[in-house]
Design a protein around this motif. Structure first.
Motif, PDB file in Angstrom:
ATOM      1  N   ILE A  26      35.370  87.828 -19.524  1.00 51.15           N
ATOM      2  CA  ILE A  26      36.227  86.990 -18.688  1.00 51.15           C
ATOM      3  C   ILE A  26      36.407  85.633 -19.369  1.00 51.15           C
ATOM      4  O   ILE A  26      35.430  84.937 -19.657  1.00 51.15           O
ATOM      5  N   HIS A  27      37.653  85.275 -19.605  1.00 50.56           N
ATOM      6  CA  HIS A  27      38.007  84.053 -20.323  1.00 50.56           C
ATOM      7  C   HIS A  27      38.750  83.133 -19.365  1.00 50.56           C
ATOM      8  O   HIS A  27      39.720  83.542 -18.732  1.00 50.56           O
ATOM      9  N   ASP A  28      38.302  81.876 -19.262  1.00 46.43           N
ATOM     10  CA  ASP A  28      38.934  80.953 -18.321  1.00 46.43           C
ATOM     11  C   ASP A  28      40.018  80.102 -18.958  1.00 46.43           C
ATOM     12  O   ASP A  28      40.574  79.196 -18.331  1.00 46.43           O
ATOM     13  N   GLY A  29      40.331  80.395 -20.216  1.00 46.98           N
ATOM     14  CA  GLY A  29      41.334  79.602 -20.914  1.00 46.98           C
ATOM     15  C   GLY A  29      40.738  78.704 -21.965  1.00 46.98           C
ATOM     16  O   GLY A  29      41.448  78.228 -22.853  1.00 46.98           O
ATOM     17  N   GLU A  30      39.428  78.457 -21.866  1.00 47.15           N
ATOM     18  CA  GLU A  30      38.739  77.643 -22.865  1.00 47.15           C
ATOM     19  C   GLU A  30      37.615  78.400 -23.534  1.00 47.15           C
ATOM     20  O   GLU A  30      37.340  78.229 -24.709  1.00 47.15           O
ATOM     21  N   LYS A  31      36.974  79.258 -22.738  1.00 45.94           N
ATOM     22  CA  LYS A  31      35.810  79.968 -23.276  1.00 45.94           C
ATOM     23  C   LYS A  31      35.541  81.200 -22.423  1.00 45.94           C
ATOM     24  O   LYS A  31      36.075  81.354 -21.315  1.00 45.94           O
ATOM     25  N   VAL A  32      34.678  82.057 -22.942  1.00 53.75           N
ATOM     26  CA  VAL A  32      34.218  83.221 -22.190  1.00 53.75           C
ATOM     27  C   VAL A  32      33.184  82.759 -21.183  1.00 53.75           C
ATOM     28  O   VAL A  32      32.195  82.111 -21.545  1.00 53.75           O
ATOM     29  N   ILE A  33      33.384  83.060 -19.922  1.00 54.40           N
ATOM     30  CA  ILE A  33      32.472  82.602 -18.874  1.00 54.40           C
ATOM     31  C   ILE A  33      31.652  83.730 -18.260  1.00 54.40           C
ATOM     32  O   ILE A  33      30.709  83.483 -17.517  1.00 54.40           O
ATOM     33  N   THR A 180      46.719  73.057 -21.929  1.00 53.35           N
ATOM     34  CA  THR A 180      47.762  73.993 -22.330  1.00 53.35           C
ATOM     35  C   THR A 180      47.643  75.310 -21.572  1.00 53.35           C
ATOM     36  O   THR A 180      48.600  75.832 -21.032  1.00 53.35           O
ATOM     37  N   LEU A 181      46.433  75.864 -21.537  1.00 51.27           N
ATOM     38  CA  LEU A 181      46.230  77.143 -20.876  1.00 51.27           C
ATOM     39  C   LEU A 181      46.520  77.062 -19.386  1.00 51.27           C
ATOM     40  O   LEU A 181      47.088  77.979 -18.800  1.00 51.27           O
ATOM     41  N   ALA A 182      46.155  75.960 -18.771  1.00 47.13           N
ATOM     42  CA  ALA A 182      46.409  75.830 -17.337  1.00 47.13           C
ATOM     43  C   ALA A 182      47.897  75.897 -17.041  1.00 47.13           C
ATOM     44  O   ALA A 182      48.336  76.531 -16.088  1.00 47.13           O
ATOM     45  N   ALA A 183      48.684  75.228 -17.889  1.00 45.48           N
ATOM     46  CA  ALA A 183      50.130  75.251 -17.674  1.00 45.48           C
ATOM     47  C   ALA A 183      50.715  76.617 -18.008  1.00 45.48           C
ATOM     48  O   ALA A 183      51.603  77.108 -17.319  1.00 45.48           O
ATOM     49  N   VAL A 184      50.226  77.247 -19.074  1.00 47.75           N
ATOM     50  CA  VAL A 184      50.673  78.595 -19.403  1.00 47.75           C
ATOM     51  C   VAL A 184      50.342  79.543 -18.265  1.00 47.75           C
ATOM     52  O   VAL A 184      51.154  80.353 -17.830  1.00 47.75           O
TER      53      VAL A 184
END
Length: 506
Positions: A26-33, A180-184
């Protein structure tokens, strides 16, 4: 949130093979959590060549859980996430099939890192996971094991998400990969967006915008995740939004499927949006390497030309209309007592008489005629379906009005024969259908003479016709058969905008 998934299986066909190992990151957009991995007991033996490839043997999975024991875990971990995989069609199809066997419809938005890589890292010699990781310096430990491949895919995914961020940082160092990921993620068609806790000091992602290039790449990757591997989004963008016939080709250039639509682009997009499950369907989709098309303007011409092309090319994946010979048919004659008599027979036995409808063989023709006899209360004897010198069987059980022994007047019986004929022939014997062309200055003409389809033509505004012979001079001739007869009959019974010009039957 993104669920990066890799599976190992007993083979390549979801309909018959099973999962032997699953890994979820599971990836939150910055790292695997979060992550999960387990071997699975497939309930069948693992082929030797699969064991050689993956190292997973029957002994290793004998005491492993079966899929139904971990299904809830998979659902809970991936809930609200975009399903990410390298060649997502493979992994997603297998999970869909496993859940379908349990009576559950597993559905997630998908994203393919193969397609995303082609968009954001162009020019690579290969986009297979192993070679791509080697070429761009991603460690890949445990190749062909679920956890190893999923971990490498997670690194690849993270790197793809940050490619545009590196360019942006030169101009605005305050923009992070998380922003960036949050907006994507916010603009993606599906996916659970992480919501900061009330006391969180995390900055609001909506205040910073990612590059349009990255947003577009992720959106396109999600949108086109189920496209065949050799069909690019660029190819899809060239497809016309017009009526016509389209062709799917394999790598050798051979036509493997012919279709038609009033909007070629939308119809082909529907083909690829289907989550194929059967072995044959997956083989079909994976075989498509190119698409060509022929515009027709007219929906009727598209229908007729598709039928012709299927019979001419006999594509591997067209089934219903591949037969091109129709040796039997239904005929009509009037006997010495004035009764119109339908009968079936071989077309070559009645060369002087064109059949009212052509059929695949005499068995089908006989069954077709039995159906019409029952529906329109015709006489079995007069239709040559009951051989007798007296009354037919239906008269004996009160289903025939006695035409077989002269009790029913010919006029009354013939009226029902005409109703039966109208149900499978044209309303008029000779006519032309004038429809939309491929441009505003063009028209299509479809010609039928004496109940027989002759062909069609494209004519411009300078064309004029005073009689049926003028149309016969311009058309391209095509074969008449039961399929085109059915196509024209059904089309004329719809709410179409074409003009129908009638001629006297000769």
């Amino acid at each position: 949130m993104y669920a990066i998934i890799d599976l190992e299986t007993t083979g390549g066909q979801p309909a018959q093979d099973r999962i032997t190992e699953i890994a979820i990151f599971i990836h939150d957009g910055e790292k695997v959590i979060d992550q999960y991995e387990t071997l699975l007991n497939p309930g069948r033996s693992i082929p030797f060549f699969i064991t050689q490839l993956t190292g997973i043997s029957d002994d290793m999975v004998r005491d492993a859980p079966k899929f139904h024991e971990v299904a809830r875990k998979v659902v809970e971990m991936t809930e609200g996430c975009v399903f990410v995989a390298h060649n997502v069609r493979f992994d997603y199809s297998f999970l869909k099939k496993e859940f379908a066997d349990l009576g559950y419809n597993y559905s997630r938005k998908t994203l393919c890192t193969v397609r995303l890589s082609r968009s954001l890292i162009p020019g690579q010699p290969s986009y297979s996971l192993g070679k791509l990781c080697q070429n761009i310096g991603i460690p890949l430990n445990g190749r062909h094991r679920a956890a190893g491949d999923a971990a490498a895919t997670a690194i690849l995914f993270d790197r793809l998400l940050k490619i545009s961020q590196q360019d942006e940082a030169l101009h605005n160092p305050t923009i992070s990969a998380a922003d960036t990921l949050a907006a994507v993620d916010a603009t993606a068609p599906s996916g659970r967006r992480p919501v900061p806790a009330a006391d969180s000091e995390a900055p609001a992602a909506t205040t910073k915008q990612p590059s349009a290039r990255k947003i577009k790449a992720v959106q396109e990757a999600i949108k086109t995740a189920l496209l065949p591997a050799n069909i690019t989004p660029a190819k899809m963008s060239t497809l016309p939004h017009s009526a016509g016939v389209y062709y799917f080709h394999n790598e050798a250039g051979e036509v493997i499927y012919v279709g038609k639509s009033i909007n070629i682009y939308k119809r082909i997009l529907q083909h690829f949006a289907i989550d194929y499950k059967s072995r044959k369907s997956i083989e079909f989709k994976n075989s498509i390497s190119d698409i060509t098309w022929e515009l027709t303007g007219s929906e009727l011409v598209a229908l007729l030309y598709e039928s012709h092309e299927i019979k001419r090319l006999k594509p591997l994946y067209n089934r219903a209309q591949r037969r091109s010979v129709f040796p039997a048919g239904i005929f009509l004659r009037t006997d010495e007592n004035g009764y119109k008599r339908l009968y079936y027979g071989r077309a070559d036995d009645h060369a002087e008489s064109h059949p009212l409808i052509a059929l695949g063989n005499q068995y089908k023709a006989k069954g077709f005629l039995f159906h019409k006899v029952a529906k329109f209360n015709l006489c079995q004897k007069l239709c040559d379906l009951y051989k007798t010198t007296g009354s037919c069987f239906d008269y004996q059980v009160h289903r025939c009005n006695g035409a077989c022994i002269g009790l029913e007047p010919a006029e009354e019986y013939n009226a029902r024969v005409e109703q039966a004929i109208e149900s499978f022939t044209y309303e008029h014997g000779s006519f032309v259908v004038i429809g939309k062309g491929r441009s505003e200055l063009e028209k299509t003409v479809v010609l039928v003479e004496n109940g027989r389809y002759l062909g069609f033509a494209y004519v411009d505004e300078t064309f004029s016709a005073r009689n049926i012979n003028d149309f016969k001079e311009v058309i391209t001739r095509y074969n008449d058969n039961k399929d085109v007869q059915q196509i024209i009959r059904q089309y004329l019974r719809t709410k179409h905008k074409d003009k129908v010009k009638l001629f006297k039957t000769t």
